[in-house]
Each structure stands twice: as structure tokens, then as C-alpha cells.
Scaffold this motif. Structure first.
Motif, short mmCIF file in Angstrom:
data_model
loop_
_atom_site.label_atom_id
_atom_site.label_comp_id
_atom_site.label_asym_id
_atom_site.label_seq_id
_atom_site.Cartn_x
_atom_site.Cartn_y
_atom_site.Cartn_z
N ASN A 1 19.09 3.01 2.59
CA ASN A 1 19.47 2.59 1.30
C ASN A 1 18.87 3.99 0.40
N VAL A 2 17.95 4.55 0.83
CA VAL A 2 17.41 5.65 -0.12
C VAL A 2 17.81 7.10 0.43
N SER B 1 8.25 3.25 -4.76
CA SER B 1 8.48 2.18 -3.64
C SER B 1 8.02 2.61 -2.54
N HIS C 1 13.11 -2.81 -19.24
CA HIS C 1 13.01 -2.23 -17.80
C HIS C 1 11.37 -2.01 -17.60
N ARG C 2 10.71 -3.19 -17.35
CA ARG C 2 9.44 -3.05 -16.91
C ARG C 2 9.17 -3.46 -15.63
N TYR D 1 5.50 -1.77 -9.36
CA TYR D 1 5.34 -1.84 -7.84
C TYR D 1 3.73 -2.32 -7.78
N GLY E 1 6.43 5.18 -1.94
CA GLY E 1 5.11 5.93 -1.86
C GLY E 1 4.31 4.96 -1.45
N GLN E 2 4.56 3.54 -1.74
CA GLN E 2 3.77 1.99 -1.24
C GLN E 2 3.92 1.77 0.16
N MET F 1 10.98 3.98 -16.96
CA MET F 1 11.84 3.00 -16.97
C MET F 1 13.05 3.31 -16.02
N TYR F 2 13.67 4.30 -16.14
CA TYR F 2 14.85 4.48 -15.49
C TYR F 2 14.80 5.34 -13.93
N GLN G 1 10.85 -9.06 -3.68
CA GLN G 1 10.71 -7.80 -2.61
C GLN G 1 11.40 -6.65 -2.71
N GLN G 2 12.74 -6.93 -3.20
CA GLN G 2 13.58 -5.58 -3.22
C GLN G 2 13.43 -4.92 -4.22
N HIS G 3 13.38 -3.46 -3.69
CA HIS G 3 12.87 -2.57 -4.55
C HIS G 3 13.91 -2.10 -5.65
N ASP G 4 15.06 -2.18 -5.12
CA ASP G 4 16.19 -1.98 -6.10
C ASP G 4 16.97 -2.90 -6.85
N THR H 1 -0.87 -0.66 -3.16
CA THR H 1 -1.44 -0.90 -1.84
C THR H 1 -2.51 -0.22 -1.61
N ARG I 1 8.27 1.11 -25.05
CA ARG I 1 7.52 1.75 -24.07
C ARG I 1 6.76 3.06 -24.55
N GLY J 1 12.11 4.40 -9.84
CA GLY J 1 12.19 3.21 -8.72
C GLY J 1 12.02 3.55 -7.35
N PRO J 2 12.89 4.22 -6.53
CA PRO J 2 12.65 4.31 -5.09
C PRO J 2 11.69 5.31 -4.75
N PHE K 1 14.04 -6.63 4.09
CA PHE K 1 13.63 -7.37 3.10
C PHE K 1 13.44 -6.82 1.75
N SER K 2 12.93 -5.68 1.89
CA SER K 2 12.54 -5.07 0.46
C SER K 2 13.93 -4.07 0.18
N ARG K 3 15.15 -4.02 1.01
CA ARG K 3 16.19 -3.51 0.82
C ARG K 3 16.07 -2.02 0.97
N HIS K 4 15.01 -1.48 1.68
CA HIS K 4 14.97 -0.18 1.85
C HIS K 4 15.92 0.24 2.92
N LYS L 1 -4.90 2.71 -0.29
CA LYS L 1 -4.40 3.71 0.39
C LYS L 1 -5.71 4.37 1.39
#
Lengths: 651, 486
Positions: A624-625, A541, B243-244, B247, A543-544, A533-534, B225-228, B250, A508, A537-538, A604-607, B252
Motif C-alpha cells: 500500500n505504500v 509510519s 488533522h492531528r 505516530y 520510519g517507525q 498535517m497532510y 493501528q492503521q497508518h492510513d 519506537t 497548528r 503520513g506514510p 493490521f497497520s495497513r501497510h 531506535k
């Protein structure tokens, strides 16, 4: 076939064997008919290609059927079949196995025939003998028959004018028949594609590019199906229960070499341990010394080179002349099996080169390992030694465990039996698997020899990266700054010590550096790669999410803070969302149904996690966040103000 | 002014009243001066009614086709194109030990569309033999041996020679072709979470192990769909997983959306000749239209609730279908219908519609239950906040209803108090359409149906809000509302 006619003449030169032949050949015919209808129909057209040995050299006149040892036999109505055996005369010892290409003697001394061995069968001369086994153990009253698939040479057939054949070309054919082993001359090698290079083979080499149909007499180029016929060297693909499982399974036998070609660094001591264990066990088995630990348990977190080390040791041993032919290895990966039971059939197919169902395989194996014991007891001699011992590598052991743990128990039990040739190397991730999960009776069989692969340290990782980067990544080592590599190693070592992870990070970082247009990969790039990479994540997501979703989520988080995490109901969240949008003057036009919709999407997106209830407004919501993550993600928007001062507003 | 009058004539007889109204509301507001300018430019193209209709249909068809063929990557959007570029480069040169990419985004964010575009591009570039694409849907295939079987099948079908396939059913195509190092494998795993949920995640392990062992170049392209999702991978799979995680972007900014809309709603040079005549006025009008405030509002509304690709496409679709052209090739839109339509497809108003169609007796019963529930909740809030919904049996609800009807203070909702059997019929219909529900599974034969407690599914606020608009009982309900507030 004029060539066959020629060969018939040669039969008269034979002395002793002529008497035996007619009986045997008729047997052959019968047997073949019984097997498959298609083959018989082909055969009926053809002159039988049976060759008797023309004795060229004087010492071959005293030729017998000399066995050193027969590995395994299965009794099929008086027909003995054997998969592999050593043939010996004078000082020369050769092993013929199924799938070999061999030279077969013809009536012309310098013009041998070429064929591939499809099957090997052993027949006693007299079926009615009581001590069958003993007889043909000593190789007296029986003969070996090879079923051969012929390669035609250009001079034997009429070649169509449009095909240019060279001198060393041979033609693959669908002509199969049986011959006595005595016509065997030497091994040879046939290659099927021009790019394949014969590597250090001493015997003569032929190329095969065309197929010769024996019935129609036509010649065509090789096709896919022919290759498949050729690839069926490991016996018939028969009754393995699900064929799909084999898709990826079969490669384990053929492709091990590819990976381990490269040098393994950083695991020298562990590899030495494994090698020591294996050589010790092999010599134990081959000398018939019973008892002694023949199981090894290897543990370590993923990506610490457990499997690679074991494979590497195998590769070494295979190259070592002291151990060639002394062991068979099979790698059984629990994750690649669709059912743990299939381990049996995999082991069985390694030993006997034949696929059978798993339950039957379990029985047969049990009998096989048990039979040895009784046999040796009967003979009361110390020579219950095995020339070949079997090493089973149980990779991902924890997946192989069934509820009663029968598979693992069986393997270890066979391994612990007196004089059994089985050696088990078990590999798993957890350190205390034998104590924690395995039943005591299994754990005690496994637990003595242990080898723990510690996570790679900083220096080891550095070492590996230095040697492996040119192999793994499309660039040289110079592309990386030394400090950057150091940072990468330290970071990985401090978390997991997973070498795969180190490689991923390097890759990467390389890409990021390329994007930025910098020549070298520096520390900043490594850092960036790690974050990307690590860690992100949250936050990304969140932000989107859309404004409405953010509003709902914000309200849910505030509720969580205010009421405690256990009792946030949808109705409450909806109420607070509406209040929040009013206070912030967000022009959202939300109503209950819309909020419910948004909550479903978020779940559905597990937030969030929705706990269902029969009434919608009583759905429970769990976020979950983390609160802080959300704060960070919405920095600079209207929500950050609310979240920071939530205590003042008191909702 | 003559021109002005001409334009205000109804462009087609088929146009509904709504369109006319909308035209007035929307189109007349937009800068009249500009219109007159462009009208003067094309004053010579005057069409009669029939031609005008034909033209309208042609333009619509052209635009719809353009919308269908539109590509995410071709949009004037930085994020989409950069994302697709990174993925493309990975597909072109995957690492020797395999790559794995996960695209994460909520439903309708264009994950699959993006993946399909990329794969389409790759397929057109390279030979089919070299590139093997295996498409697996989590919802269909992720059960036991399902993914392996499907992979097998798809690989088999991708072989060129059908005869070979039939003759050799047992052969391992993955193995045969794996020897050829130039072959690339792309596993497309839609709904990746289903594969993750499988026992041991063995299919994923198999793919990764296959890549690693054979040094086959290939990659796993998954959407979820799941972000985690990555956290729920097993340890040994995580280790093999590069780990690629990307997201889906959208929208903005409204300006960004406007740009894309403008690019879609324009007649290009390659359009059929029949509609090229109106190209100039159409494009000019369009570009002004999207700068308009009313459109801006509509777009902002869209962005606030669902700023994703599918809702945007839906919006564009509605815009096209409600478009009408006048004689000069100037488009007009009914913005209300566009808004309404794109909202209706979000399927949130279903229950409201259901409530509006209830009979008087049913509403009265619901009101009775609602009252009971409210009373109970008030009572419980004084003591402890209760987490459980409160339930009442039919008997109790009927009594409440009768009480309400006979109460002299309030106006009865229904004209006369209905008898029990009729009320029971209405009650069971309410049960059927699931506006009230049994809290748990009914204990079989334990109680009579009348005595089983039921709960109200909708909230009292919702009920009162809807009943305001109810044609028959709005008056009575207003009173009831007042009563409730007291």
C-alpha cells in the motif's frame, strides 16, 4: 392552605362563568385521574386552587373566549387539546404557549400569583354538538383551561428561618392544577440561576432558588430533577424510538443561536439568495398563494458554509418583526439521525411540540398536510392561508436517502402540495445529486431552485480569517504575519477551499511558532504545519517500522517490481526476504513463521493488504505504500542501496 | 580467592542447574575485578542461605512493582515525553470547536498506556465534575447505536448523585451538562478503525457536530493501528477533523533502552529498608551489566524484531523473574532464559512444536503429500507459474505412501506398511490439527471423504527442517531429503 381559602371567596363575584364552572371542573378531575396515578394522589391532599377572574377592569366584563386561530387539534373523546393559540381582546393580542411563566390574578389586585403553564386544553361546553370544530374555531361554546404549576411567593408559606428569601424570590413547587384561561393577567419571567441575566425583557422578573414541597411543606434548594421538569417544555418526552439518538439531536433547537452570533462574511450573495427564497415562500404561504417552487437545493463541498449561511438567514428572519411568528424552522441533519425515518418524528415534534413514533408521525403529517387541502376546497375561499409556515432544512440529504427514497419523497411531496405550509431547504455535498442518485420523480420535485456554494476563493478565505481568527483562536490577528495568512489561504483555496481546514492549519502553525519561541507566525510555520498535517503520513509510519519489518517490506516491494503487482505470494516474499537479509548481512534470524507474523502485523497497520488463501504460503500480498515513498523513508539505511539498484541485482 | 569460592557456592538450594550453568556462562565473564571491588566494600554483609532467599524475593517484588508502576512519560526518552506533552497541552486547552487526535502505532506500541497516563494525570489535576471522560472500545461498542448508548451510560454514571440518575432515565445528560461551558469532554476511542468502518461514520459526525455546535471544549483521542486511517474518513468528517496524527515512537538505539532499563533496575532511596542494605552493590553491578556485550546483543536482537513498548516490558519482566541474588546482593541473570522466554511469547513456534509431536505414520503421510506437491510444482514451473495450491485426495496420498514403502531403493520410513483404515485414522488426525486442509468448503455429500482433495498447509522446507530433529525418523528423512534434492 389559607391562601386557597381566600381565593375561594372570590368566586362569588363571578357572574356568567359560575354556571359553567362546576361542569368543567368535574371534567378536569376525571381527566386528571385518568392520566397519572401519582398526580391524583397528590391532588387528593390538596384544596383545589381554582380561581375565578375577579373583574377589575370594566372592559374585561365582556370577556369572551376569543380565538384568532387554533393551529391544530387532536380529538380525544370530546377533549380538545391545543398547543398554541392566540388570545385577543380589544387591541391586545398575546400568545400563550406551554412553558411560559404567567401572572395569574388573585383576589388582591396588586398581588398576582405566578405559575408556569404545563398544558393547555380546550373543552366544548356541550360535547354533543355536531359542528364541534366550527364552534370552537370561533370560540363560542368552549373554554380554555390551563394546567398551571404554581410558584409560591414567600408571603404565602411559612419560611424556615435558615433560608433568607428576598422580595422577588419565588419557590418552585410540585403543585399543579387547572384553571380557566380567564384568570390570566400577564406574562412574567422567572430565572433559575443568579448568573443568568434577563436580557431586555419588559415584564417583571422573579428569581427562583428553592423548591417548596406542597405535601410536606418543606423548602429545599433546587436540584437537578427540578431543572429537568422545567426543561420539559416541549411536551412529554414520550415515544421516540431510541432515546440515545436524541442526546445530540435536541440541541439543534436550542443552540443554533450560539454559532450564528458571529458575523458571516464571504457568502453575502448566497445568503441573499436564500433570504429571498425564504421570504418569497413565506409570503406565498401566508397569503395563500398556491404553487410556486417551495424547495431549494444547496450544494457545495464540506466547509464552505452552507449550513452556517442557512442558520444565519434564519437568525435574521427571526429578528425581523415582519416575520416573527410566521414561520417555524426545523433542522434535520441526516447524519445525526440513527434512521432516516426519524425525520418524520422530528418534523412532527416541531409542529405539534410532541414526540411520537416515526411511522405514526408520517401518517399524521400526511394527514395534516393533506387535510388542509381538502379543507380549503370545501370552504372554497381564498383564505386557506397559514399564519405559520414550516421550514424544514434537510442537512446531509444523501444520508437521508433510503433504498426507496421514501423520506425525501414524502417531504418534497408535502412541499409541492397545494397550499401546504412546508418549505424544504435541502443541503448536500454533491452538485448533481438530484440527477444522479434521486429517482426522477423526486429529482423533478427538487431540482428547480438550486444554489451552489463554490469553494472559497483566496480572497474570501482571507476575509474570513481576518474576521474570525480573534473568535476562533486564542490570539489576536496581529500574531500572524500578513504574508503567512496569504500563503495559508492560497494553499487551502488551491486544494479544497475548506474554511475549517484553513483554521486548523492556522492553529497548528500557531502552536509550532510557540514551540519555536518566535513572536509572529511566519510563512515557514504555515509551511511546516501543512507538511505535518497532510503530507508526512506514510513516510513517518515507515520510519517507525523495525528493521525486520523493513526488510520484509523491501522484499515485497522488490517482488512487486519484478513479478508485477498481481502475483506476490507470501512464499515468494519469504524467500526473497531471506535472500535479502543474507545479502545485506542483517543478523535477523528470520524464518517463515516469523515472516508470516510480520506480514500479519503489517497488514493490521495497513501497510500491506493480505488476500487470504487457505494455505498460508499462498496469501497474496499487495503493497500500500508507494515505492518512491519507501525509498524516501529509508534513505541512508542499507535498503536504499538495494532499492536504487534493483535492476542490476535482478533479485 | 577465598571470596571467589564463596560466591560460586549455590546461592539457594532451589536454584536449578540451569541457573548455575548460566551463572557460569554469564556472570563469570563479567569483569571479575569490578566484582571483587564491590565485594570488598560490602564484605561485612554476609548473609546465610535463608536470609539470602528472603532478600532475593524482596528485591524481586520491589522491582516488579517498580516495573508495573513505570510510566512512559517518566522514561528518559525524548520522543515519548514530548508527545505526551503536546497531547497534554491540547487536553488542557482544546480549541473551542473541538480537537481530534489520533495516535497510530502497531499493536503493543504503548498507545493505550500513554493515553491512560495522560487521562490519569488530567483527572488528578482537575475536578471530576469538570472533566468527563468517555471510554469507548471499537471492538465492543462500535455497532449501530452502541456508542451512543454507552456514552449515555457513562455520562450518567459520572453524575455525582445516584438518586438523580435513577429518577430521570430519559434525561439528556450530555445536553444538561453541555450548557456548563467549563465542562470538558474527552472521548477516548480505542481501535478507531472500527468506528470508521461503521455505516456513514455517523457517531464520529455526531461528536464533531456536538463540539462544533455547542462550542463545547473537548477532544477526541483515538488510537489505531492503521497508518492510513485518515484517508478512509468520509469527506464531511475529514473536514471537521483537525488533522492531528501522531505516530507512536519506537526505540531506535540500544543506548536509549539501556538507560531505561538502568532506571528500572535500580534500587532507589525510597525502597523499603530491608533491601536498602544491598542498594549500592546492586546498582553498581547493574550498571556494569547493562554495558556488557552479551546484554547489548540481546537488546539489539529485541530492537531488530519488535522495538515496541510491550516487548520491552516483557523483556524486563523476564529479566526480573530469572534474577537471583547471592550473599552480597549481587544479581545474576540467566540471559538464555530471558531470550528464550521473551521469544516464546511471540508465539511463532507453535506449528513447529506440533510437527515434532507427530506419530511416525502421520509423518510418512505428510511426507508423501509433500513429495506429490513438490513434483507437481516442478512440473508446473516448467510451463507456467501457477498461483493455486495443488491438492491431492487421500487415495492418491495413500498410494504414494505404499509405493514409497514398497520401493526397494529407499529405506521405508515406517517399519511395516500400514493398512488403509489405520492410515485413514492418521489422516483424519492430520485434518483435525489442520496441518492439511480442504481447499474450499467441502461440497456436502458430493464425494466420499477419501476422494476429497486436500492441500498441505506448511511448506516442504519447513517440514524437512523439522523432521531433521524428529527422534525416530531422522535417519530415514535424511535419505528422503537427499532423494528429493536429486
Amino acid at each position: 392552605m389559607q391562601s386557597a381559602g381566600k381565593r375561594k371567596l372570590a368566586a362569588t363575584t363571578k357572574g356568567r362563568q359560575v354556571k359553567d364552572q362546576p361542569v368543567a371542573t368535574s371534567n378536569t378531575c376525571k381527566k386528571r385521574k385518568r392520566r397519572t396515578a401519582s398526580v391524583t394522589s397528590v391532588d387528593s391532599y390538596l384544596p383545589r386552587r381554582i380561581y375565578f377572574v375577579k373583574q377589575i377592569q370594566a372592559d374585561r366584563k365582556t370577556f369572551r373566549v376569543p380565538f384568532v386561530q387554533v393551529l391544530q387539534t387532536s380529538d380525544q373523546k370530546g377533549l380538545k387539546k391545543s398547543k398554541k393559540r392566540n388570545q385577543k381582546y380589544d387591541d391586545i393580542e398575546t400568545t400563550i404557549s406551554i412553558g411560559d411563566t404567567v401572572l395569574v390574578c388573585s383576589d388582591q389586585e396588586d398581588f398576582p400569583f405566578i405559575a408556569r403553564i404545563e398544558d393547555i386544553a380546550v373543552k366544548p361546553h356541550k360535547v354533543s354538538t355536531n359542528k364541534k370544530e366550527e364552534n370552537w374555531q370561533h370560540g363560542r361554546n368552549c373554554s380554555i383551561w390551563l394546567s398551571l404549576r404554581w410558584f409560591y411567593q414567600p408571603s404565602e408559606i411559612v419560611v424556615p428561618p435558615d433560608i433568607q428569601l428576598e422580595n422577588d424570590d419565588v419557590l418552585f413547587s410540585n403543585h399543579i392544577d387547572k384553571n380557566n384561561v380567564e384568570c390570566y393577567l400577564d406574562k412574567c419571567c422567572v430565572i433559575f440561576s443568579s448568573n443568568e441575566k434577563p436580557s431586555d425583557i419588559e415584564c417583571s422578573v422573579f428569581t427562583c432558588r428553592y423548591f417548596y414541597d406542597i405535601i410536606t411543606g418543606k423548602v429545599r434548594s433546587l436540584q437537578m430533577e427540578d431543572r429537568q421538569v422545567l426543561s420539559q417544555t416541549d411536551g412529554k418526552l414520550g415515544s421516540v424510538r431510541n432515546k440515545e439518538a436524541k442526546l445530540l439531536l435536541r440541541s439543534s433547537e436550542t443552540n443554533v443561536t450560539k454559532v450564528t452570533k458571529s458575523v458571516l462574511v464571504g457568502r453575502e450573495t448566497e445568503m441573499e439568495r436564500i433570504r429571498e427564497f425564504l421570504t418569497q415562500s413565506i409570503s406565498d404561504v401566508s397569503q395563500g398563494r398556491s404553487k410556486g417552487e417551495r424547495s431549494l437545493y444547496i450544494n457545495g463541498v464540506p466547509g464552505t458554509g452552507k449550513t452556517a449561511s442557512v442558520r444565519h438567514v434564519f437568525e435574521d428572519l427571526k429578528g425581523n418583526p415582519n416575520y416573527i411568528g410566521k414561520f417555524l424552522s426545523v433542522e434535520i441533519n441526516g447524519m445525526l439521525l440513527s434512521d432516516p425515518q426519524e425525520a418524520y418524528s422530528l418534523l412532527y415534534s416541531t409542529i405539534f411540540k410532541k414526540h411520537i413514533g416515526s411511522m405514526k408521525a408520517a401518517q399524521q403529517l400526511d394527514y395534516y398536510f393533506g387535510e388542509r387541502k381538502t379543507l380549503n376546497r370545501n370552504s372554497k375561499k381564498g383564505d386557506g392561508a397559514f399564519a405559520v409556515c414550516i421550514i424544514a432544512v434537510l442537512d446531509e440529504l444523501d444520508v437521508l436517502l433510503t433504498r426507496r427514497q421514501k423520506v425525501v419523497y414524502d417531504f418534497l411531496e408535502w412541499c409541492a402540495r397545494e397550499n401546504s405550509p412546508l418549505i424544504v431547504v435541502a443541503i448536500a455535498n454533491t452538485m448533481d445529486l438530484p440527477e444522479r442518485v434521486l429517482q426522477p420523480r423526486i429529482g423533478s420535485r427538487l431540482g428547480v431552485n438550486r444554489l451552489s456554494f463554490a469553494p472559497y476563493t483566496n480572497a474570501q478565505l482571507r476575509n474570513i480569517l481576518d474576521t474570525q481568527i480573534p473568535h476562533m483562536l486564542p490570539c489576536s490577528l496581529d500574531k500572524f504575519e500578513p504574508l503567512a495568512l496569504e500563503l495559508c489561504c492560497k494553499k487551502v483555496a488551491s486544494v479544497t477551499g475548506d474554511v475549517r481546514r484553513a483554521f486548523h492549519v492556522c492553529q497548528r502553525a500557531l502552536e509550532i511558532a510557540d514551540q519555536n519561541g518566535s513572536e509572529l507566525v511566519g510563512m515557514t510555520h504555515i509551511q511546516e504545519a501543512f507538511v505535518e498535517m497532510y503530507n508526512r503520513g506514510p513516510i513517518i509510519s515507515i520510519g517507525q517500522l523495525s528493521l525486520a519489518e523493513k526488510a520484509v517490506y523491501c522484499a515485497a516491494l522488490l517482488c512487486e517490481r519484478y513479478y508485477g503487482a498481481d502475483s506476490i505470494f507470501l512464499a515468494k516474499v519469504a524467500k526473497h526476504t531471506l535472500e535479502l537479509t543474507q545479502r545485506l548481512t542483517l543478523d535477523l534470524e528470520l524464518d517463515n513463521a516469523k515472516i508470516l507474523d510480520i506480514c500479519y502485523n503489517l497488514s493490521f497497520s495497513r501497510h500491506i493488504t493480505l488476500q487470504w488463501s487457505s494455505v498460508e504460503s499462498f496469501h497474496k500480498i499487495f503493497c500500500n505504500v508507494q515505492f518512491d515513498d519507501f525509498c524516501y523513508a529509508v534513505q541512508g539505511t542499507v535498503f536504499s542501496d538495494v532499492l536504487n539498484n534493483w535492476t542490476k541485482h535482478q533479485l | 580467592m577465598q571470596l571467589r569460592n564463596k560466591r560460586s557456592d549455590p546461592p539457594g538450594a532451589t536454584k536449578s542447574r540451569q541457573h548455575k550453568k548460566a551463572r557460569k556462562t554469564v556472570a563469570t565473564k563479567q569483569g571479575n575485578k569490578n566484582k571483587q571491588e564491590c565485594v570488598s566494600q560490602v564484605a561485612d554483609i554476609l548473609l546465610d542461605k535463608q536470609q539470602c532467599e528472603m532478600l532475593q524475593e524482596q528485591v524481586k517484588e520491589y522491582l516488579l512493582r517498580k516495573l508495573c508502576q513505570t510510566r512512559l512519560t517518566s522514561w528518559d526518552d525524548q520522543e515519548f515525553s514530548s508527545l505526551s506533552k503536546t497531547i497534554e497541552s491540547l487536553v488542557r486547552n482544546p480549541a473551542p470547536q473541538g480537537e481530534s487526535i489520533i495516535l497510530i502505532g502497531p499493536a503493543g506500541s504503548g498507545k493505550k498506556k500513554l493515553v491512560e497516563e495522560i487521562v490519569q494525570k488530567m483527572k488528578s489535576e482537575s475536578q471530576t465534575q469538570r472533566l468527563k471522560v468517555i471510554q469507548l472500545y471499537g471492538t465492543f461498542h462500535a455497532h449501530g447505536e452502541g456508542p451512543m448508548r454507552e456514552t449515555h451510560l457513562q455520562l450518567k454514571n459520572s453524575m455525582p448523585n445516584t438518586e438523580v440518575n435513577q429518577s430521570t432515565t430519559e434525561a439528556d445528560f450530555l445536553e444538561d451538562t453541555a450548557n456548563d461551558s467549563s465542562t470538558k469532554y474527552i472521548f477516548l476511542l480505542y481501535d478507531f478503525e472500527y468506528f470508521v468502518r461503521e455505516k456513514n461514520q455517523s457517531f464520529l459526525y455526531r461528536i464533531f457536530e456536538f463540539f462544533q455546535r455547542n462550542k463545547t471544549s473537548g477532544l477526541v483521542l483515538a488510537t489505531s493501528q492503521q497508518h492510513d486511517l485518515v484517508d478512509s474518513l468520509e469527506k464531511r468528517i475529514k473536514s471537521r477533523f483537525s488533522h492531528r496524527v501522531y505516530y507512536m515512537p519506537t526505540f531506535k538505539d540500544t543506548r536509549q533502552v539501556q538507560k531505561i532499563l538502568r532506571s528500572i533496575f535500580s534500587i532507589d532511596a525510597d525502597a523499603p529498608s530491608s533491601i536498602l542494605a544491598v542498594k549500592q552493590p546492586f546498582n553498581q553491578e547493574m550498571s556494569q551489566l547493562f554495558g556488557d556485550t552479551t546484554w547489548n546483543q540481546a537488546l539489539e536482537e529485541l530492537l531488530k524484531s519488535t522495538p515496541n513498548v510491550s516487548s520491552f516490558l516483557r523483556f524486563a519482566f523476564y529479566t526480573i523473574t530469572t534474577m537471583s541474588l547471592d550473599k552480597f546482593g549481587i544479581p545474576k541473570f540467566d540471559l538464555d532464559i530471558v531470550r528464550h522466554g521473551s521469544r516464546q511469547l511471540r508465539q511463532s513456534a507453535g506449528r513447529m512444536e506440533m510437527l515434532k509431536n507427530l506419530s511416525v505414520l502421520e509423518v510418512a503421510l505428510l511426507a508423501a503429500l509433500c513429495r506429490l506437491t513438490c513434483r507437481q510444482l516442478e512440473k508446473s514451473e516448467k510451463g507456467q507459474s501457477c498461483a493455486k495450491p495443488v491438492a491431492f485426495s487421500f487415495e492418491r496420498i495413500y498410494q504414494e505412501y505404499i509405493k514409497q514403502e514398497l520401493n526397494s531403493d529407499s529405506t521405508p520410513i515406517t517399519a511395516d506398511s500400514y493398512k488403509r483404515p489405520i492410515a485413514w485414522k492418521a489422516f483424519s488426525r492430520l485434518l483435525d490439527i489442520q496441518l492439511i486442509r480442504f481447499p474450499e468448503r467441502r461440497g456436502e455429500g458430493r464425494n466420499a471423504m477419501e476422494l476429497q482433495p486436500v492441500i498441505l498447509v506448511i511448506s516442504p522446507e519447513e517440514l524437512s527442517q523439522v523432521l531433521k530433529e524428529h527422534p525416530y525418523i531422522s535417519l530415514a528423512m535424511q535419505r528422503w531429503n537427499q532423494h528429493r534434492k536429486e
